[in-house]
Design a protein around this motif. Structure first.
Motif, PDB file in Angstrom:
ATOM      1  N   ILE A   1      -3.209 -14.702  -6.110  1.00  0.00           N
ATOM      2  CA  ILE A   1      -4.346 -15.124  -5.282  1.00  0.00           C
ATOM      3  C   ILE A   1      -5.349 -15.913  -6.118  1.00  0.00           C
ATOM      4  O   ILE A   1      -5.838 -16.970  -5.695  1.00  0.00           O
ATOM      5  N   VAL A   2      -5.662 -15.413  -7.299  1.00  0.00           N
ATOM      6  CA  VAL A   2      -6.611 -16.118  -8.173  1.00  0.00           C
ATOM      7  C   VAL A   2      -6.103 -17.518  -8.497  1.00  0.00           C
ATOM      8  O   VAL A   2      -6.854 -18.507  -8.479  1.00  0.00           O
ATOM      9  N   SER A   3      -4.799 -17.638  -8.747  1.00  0.00           N
ATOM     10  CA  SER A   3      -4.217 -18.940  -9.045  1.00  0.00           C
ATOM     11  C   SER A   3      -4.363 -19.894  -7.858  1.00  0.00           C
ATOM     12  O   SER A   3      -4.650 -21.080  -8.024  1.00  0.00           O
ATOM     13  N   LYS A   4      -4.175 -19.358  -6.657  1.00  0.00           N
ATOM     14  CA  LYS A   4      -4.284 -20.199  -5.455  1.00  0.00           C
ATOM     15  C   LYS A   4      -5.728 -20.612  -5.171  1.00  0.00           C
ATOM     16  O   LYS A   4      -5.987 -21.702  -4.661  1.00  0.00           O
TER      17      LYS A   4
ATOM     18  N   LEU B   1      -0.150  -9.479  -7.264  1.00  0.00           N
ATOM     19  CA  LEU B   1      -0.737 -10.153  -6.107  1.00  0.00           C
ATOM     20  C   LEU B   1      -2.083 -10.769  -6.468  1.00  0.00           C
ATOM     21  O   LEU B   1      -2.391 -11.904  -6.088  1.00  0.00           O
ATOM     22  N   LYS B   2      -2.876 -10.026  -7.214  1.00  0.00           N
ATOM     23  CA  LYS B   2      -4.177 -10.540  -7.644  1.00  0.00           C
ATOM     24  C   LYS B   2      -4.014 -11.828  -8.450  1.00  0.00           C
ATOM     25  O   LYS B   2      -4.719 -12.817  -8.223  1.00  0.00           O
ATOM     26  N   ASP B   3      -3.082 -11.819  -9.394  1.00  0.00           N
ATOM     27  CA  ASP B   3      -2.852 -13.011 -10.219  1.00  0.00           C
ATOM     28  C   ASP B   3      -2.541 -14.225  -9.351  1.00  0.00           C
ATOM     29  O   ASP B   3      -3.042 -15.339  -9.586  1.00  0.00           O
TER      30      ASP B   3
ATOM     31  N   ALA C   1       0.816  -1.217   0.000  1.00  0.00           N
ATOM     32  CA  ALA C   1       0.000   0.000   0.000  1.00  0.00           C
ATOM     33  C   ALA C   1       0.847   1.262   0.000  1.00  0.00           C
ATOM     34  O   ALA C   1       0.367   2.352  -0.313  1.00  0.00           O
ATOM     35  N   LEU C   2       2.149   1.125   0.343  1.00  0.00           N
ATOM     36  CA  LEU C   2       3.031   2.289   0.432  1.00  0.00           C
ATOM     37  C   LEU C   2       3.775   2.550  -0.868  1.00  0.00           C
ATOM     38  O   LEU C   2       4.497   3.547  -0.978  1.00  0.00           O
ATOM     39  N   LYS C   3       3.639   1.648  -1.841  1.00  0.00           N
ATOM     40  CA  LYS C   3       4.386   1.811  -3.087  1.00  0.00           C
ATOM     41  C   LYS C   3       3.820   2.958  -3.922  1.00  0.00           C
ATOM     42  O   LYS C   3       2.663   3.324  -3.796  1.00  0.00           O
ATOM     43  N   GLY C   4       4.693   3.508  -4.782  1.00  0.00           N
ATOM     44  CA  GLY C   4       4.290   4.663  -5.569  1.00  0.00           C
ATOM     45  C   GLY C   4       3.796   4.278  -6.950  1.00  0.00           C
ATOM     46  O   GLY C   4       2.739   3.649  -7.101  1.00  0.00           O
ATOM     47  N   LYS C   5       4.575   4.649  -7.978  1.00  0.00           N
ATOM     48  CA  LYS C   5       4.139   4.463  -9.356  1.00  0.00           C
ATOM     49  C   LYS C   5       3.965   2.990  -9.733  1.00  0.00           C
ATOM     50  O   LYS C   5       3.206   2.670 -10.635  1.00  0.00           O
ATOM     51  N   ASN C   6       4.701   2.103  -9.066  1.00  0.00           N
ATOM     52  CA  ASN C   6       4.601   0.677  -9.393  1.00  0.00           C
ATOM     53  C   ASN C   6       3.485  -0.028  -8.642  1.00  0.00           C
ATOM     54  O   ASN C   6       3.289  -1.243  -8.785  1.00  0.00           O
ATOM     55  N   ARG C   7       2.756   0.693  -7.829  1.00  0.00           N
ATOM     56  CA  ARG C   7       1.760   0.069  -6.969  1.00  0.00           C
ATOM     57  C   ARG C   7       0.737  -0.754  -7.763  1.00  0.00           C
ATOM     58  O   ARG C   7       0.413  -1.879  -7.397  1.00  0.00           O
ATOM     59  N   HIS C   8       0.243  -0.177  -8.843  1.00  0.00           N
ATOM     60  CA  HIS C   8      -0.770  -0.883  -9.633  1.00  0.00           C
ATOM     61  C   HIS C   8      -0.219  -2.209 -10.146  1.00  0.00           C
ATOM     62  O   HIS C   8      -0.904  -3.247 -10.095  1.00  0.00           O
ATOM     63  N   HIS C   9       1.022  -2.190 -10.637  1.00  0.00           N
ATOM     64  CA  HIS C   9       1.640  -3.417 -11.154  1.00  0.00           C
ATOM     65  C   HIS C   9       1.782  -4.452 -10.042  1.00  0.00           C
ATOM     66  O   HIS C   9       1.515  -5.656 -10.248  1.00  0.00           O
ATOM     67  N   PHE C  10       2.208  -4.016  -8.849  1.00  0.00           N
ATOM     68  CA  PHE C  10       2.396  -4.950  -7.739  1.00  0.00           C
ATOM     69  C   PHE C  10       1.058  -5.562  -7.303  1.00  0.00           C
ATOM     70  O   PHE C  10       0.964  -6.756  -7.025  1.00  0.00           O
ATOM     71  N   ILE C  11       0.020  -4.711  -7.236  1.00  0.00           N
ATOM     72  CA  ILE C  11      -1.289  -5.213  -6.823  1.00  0.00           C
ATOM     73  C   ILE C  11      -1.825  -6.223  -7.840  1.00  0.00           C
ATOM     74  O   ILE C  11      -2.412  -7.245  -7.484  1.00  0.00           O
ATOM     75  N   GLN C  12      -1.608  -5.927  -9.120  1.00  0.00           N
ATOM     76  CA  GLN C  12      -2.047  -6.851 -10.160  1.00  0.00           C
ATOM     77  C   GLN C  12      -1.334  -8.197 -10.022  1.00  0.00           C
ATOM     78  O   GLN C  12      -1.938  -9.263 -10.196  1.00  0.00           O
TER      79      GLN C  12
ATOM     80  N   SER D   1      -5.112 -18.794 -15.578  1.00  0.00           N
ATOM     81  CA  SER D   1      -4.950 -17.426 -16.045  1.00  0.00           C
ATOM     82  C   SER D   1      -6.230 -16.888 -16.681  1.00  0.00           C
ATOM     83  O   SER D   1      -6.490 -15.687 -16.663  1.00  0.00           O
ATOM     84  N   ASP D   2      -7.051 -17.780 -17.255  1.00  0.00           N
ATOM     85  CA  ASP D   2      -8.269 -17.304 -17.913  1.00  0.00           C
ATOM     86  C   ASP D   2      -9.350 -16.906 -16.920  1.00  0.00           C
ATOM     87  O   ASP D   2     -10.402 -16.399 -17.292  1.00  0.00           O
ATOM     88  N   LEU D   3      -9.093 -17.104 -15.618  1.00  0.00           N
ATOM     89  CA  LEU D   3     -10.072 -16.712 -14.612  1.00  0.00           C
ATOM     90  C   LEU D   3      -9.839 -15.286 -14.122  1.00  0.00           C
ATOM     91  O   LEU D   3     -10.632 -14.775 -13.336  1.00  0.00           O
ATOM     92  N   LEU D   4      -8.747 -14.644 -14.548  1.00  0.00           N
ATOM     93  CA  LEU D   4      -8.421 -13.310 -14.038  1.00  0.00           C
ATOM     94  C   LEU D   4      -9.364 -12.265 -14.593  1.00  0.00           C
ATOM     95  O   LEU D   4      -9.840 -12.401 -15.691  1.00  0.00           O
TER      96      LEU D   4
END
Length: 402
Positions: free
Chosen positions: A32-35, A28-30, A15-26, A399-402
């Motif tokens: 979690i969805v895989s798990k 993480l999302k990938d 949550a503290l990351k700057g410009k790369n935050r969106h990439h990092f969250i994405q 990956s097709d579930l993202l």
């Protein structure tokens, strides 16, 4: 009856990351969805700026929580009940969560209300009182204790809904695997290197593990042990394993290098080979399980001499950690029982009785000058057996579930 229909996921340092935050969250999302994809009940994932929400659908919340505890990048999580952002509905949902938690037993509690939706009225302090009073009216064995409560009931009022929960479950923290780049892990069959690999993955590294195998001095069971360790690490992210045939190099060193410096020369050969595998696999660093002063090859002088043959960063997550703490982590990540299986390790093959603990770069280079270093390395690399990522299949499947 299960009252929980969501899991709240908190990001921690992401949550503290700057410009790369969106990439990092994405990323993480990938992961979690895989798990979550193999679980029954078809849980799905929604993202907000400071949270992720797993919609459980028909999934078991305890099973989902267990799976999420192996995902790097999650700071904490809570099983929650969702309610419309209406005072009466919030109170009713709070009572359901409270009863589920206390089962009618005498309980001291406190209520903590947060309002990410600042347009909601009344404000947080007033809502604390409203929800607390409602619980006291409906629960004969409940009493308020804001300093030492048995449970803390949390109410999070957001723009689209309100979530009620009690208790935060700690995640493994760190950064999602892959956002920090790729590194080689020198993976022996011991306790330390799997722990180093786990800690490297926890800081966002994707790992390419390298193991040196010396049949007939090391057995197929020793090789299978390392495969099992790599498979276990793959529970936290994709791991590809390279098994390097090392018998010819060890026999040559034994024959042509004095015994007291053979250990140092052997480690330098391993590092040279790993360096070349790193280049072939776009890795920018090498992770080892070394802990300062633990054995002869892990003195400061030994590491200084061994590192001289490699221009990549050598990452040593365990360098200041003692064996007790390393073992504790190994048990937590379930590599310990695999590591203590009594099979041979190539690092102990031809081990001299008195290896030099303070080798110097110059003399070491002198003693290995007679070796056909480039030829030996080329022959070893030609025989490398690579086992593709144990986790790669699942990532592709889902990956097709993202």
């Amino acid at each position: 009856m299960n009252i929980y229909d969501h899991i709240l996921i908190r990001y921690g340092e992401l949550a503290l990351k700057g410009k790369n935050r969106h990439h990092f969250i994405q990323k993480l999302k990938d992961q979690i969805v895989s798990k979550l994809a193999p679980l029954s009940g078809h849980p799905t994932l929604d993202i907000a700026r400071d949270r992720m929400f797993v919609r459980l659908n028909e999934a078991n919340h305890k099973e989902v929580l267990t799976v999420l505890q192996s995902v790097f990048g999650i700071s904490s999580m809570s099983a929650a009940a969702k309610a419309p952002s209406e005072v009466e509905k919030i109170c009713e949902t709070a009572l359901s969560v409270f009863n589920e938690q206390t089962a009618g037993q005498p309980t001291r509690f406190k209520v903590t209300v947060r309002r990410p939706d600042k347009t909601f009225q009344p404000d947080s302090q007033v809502m604390n009182g409203i929800v607390g009073s409602y619980l006291l009216q409906h629960c004969a064995n409940a009493s308020v204790d804001v300093h030492t409560p048995d449970i803390e009931l949390k109410v999070e009022i957001r723009h689209n809904a309100t979530y009620v929960f009690s208790g935060d479950i700690k995640g493994v923290g760190g950064l999602p695997v892959g956002i920090s780049g790729r590194a080689m892990l020198m993976l022996s069959g011991g306790i330390d290197s799997p722990v180093a690999g786990y800690l490297g993955m926890r800081r966002g590294l994707t790992l390419e593990a390298v193991h040196f195998h010396s049949p007939p001095y090391t057995s197929e069971r020793a090789k299978q042990k390392v495969i099992s360790l790599a498979q276990r690490l793959s529970a936290f992210g994709p791991v590809r394993l390279h098994i390097v045939p090392f018998t010819a190099i060890q026999e040559t060193i034994r024959k042509e290098v004095p015994g007291f410096i053979a250990m140092t020369v052997t480690r330098r050969m391993m590092l040279r080979i790993t360096r070349q595998l790193a280049e072939a696999n776009d890795a920018l660093a090498i992770v080892t399980g070394e802990s300062l002063g633990q054995v002869a090859s892990q003195t400061l002088e030994s590491m200084h001499t061994i590192d001289a043959v490699c221009d990549l960063p050598i990452l040593r997550p365990l360098i200041t950690t003692d064996k007790i703490d390393i073992t504790k982590v190994a048990r937590q990540i379930q590599t310990y029982d695999i590591s203590i299986q009594p099979h041979e390790d190539c690092c102990t093959v031809f081990l001299p009785s008195a290896p030099k603990t303070r080798p110097k770069r110059g003399p070491t280079a002198f003693y290995e000058a007679g070796l056909q270093t480039e030829t030996l390395i080329a022959e070893a690399l030609a025989g490398v057996e690579t086992m593709e990522s144990f986790d790669e299949k699942s990532e592709k499947e889902y990956s097709d579930l993202l």
